[in-house]
Design an enzyme around this catalytic site. Sequence first.
Site, PDB file in Angstrom:
ATOM      1  N   CYS A  32      37.266  47.459  43.162  1.00  0.00           N
ATOM      2  CA  CYS A  32      36.826  46.627  42.122  1.00  0.00           C
ATOM      3  C   CYS A  32      35.680  45.504  42.528  1.00  0.00           C
ATOM      4  CB  CYS A  32      37.934  45.643  42.085  1.00  0.00           C
ATOM      5  SG  CYS A  32      37.765  43.938  41.087  1.00  0.00           S
ATOM      6  N   CYS A  35      36.184  41.853  42.468  1.00  0.00           N
ATOM      7  CA  CYS A  35      36.868  41.492  43.633  1.00  0.00           C
ATOM      8  C   CYS A  35      36.243  41.118  44.937  1.00  0.00           C
ATOM      9  CB  CYS A  35      37.904  42.313  43.943  1.00  0.00           C
ATOM     10  SG  CYS A  35      39.244  42.729  42.583  1.00  0.00           S
TER      11      CYS A  35
END
Length: 107
Positions: A32, A35
């Site tokens: 991700c 993230c």
Amino acid sequence: MGAVSDVTDADFEERVLKSDKPVMVDYWADWCGPCKQVSPIIEELAEAHGDKITFVKMDTNTNPVTPANNHVLGLPTIQVYVGGELVKAFKGAKSKSVLKGAIEEYL
């Protein structure tokens, strides 16, 4: 004081839901991109406010149960728990000011 520690499906209840302090949970995964943008912000907040709030992160790749139980449908998801109750939740990468605002009342 501070730093973000890892939390797992096995210890989520004990470390988050039964915590005496408010807890910010960062649900993330290694694939991700957003993230990775949010992680250093949460580290900064943990360094500054770790004495009043617990900061934890959960790898959703290795801990699928808790995210499913807590309606985490996208990453990153940031949740704030107080007294075992979910009080705030954010989906997607957020700025430092937004995340600090989420915990401001608990500082």
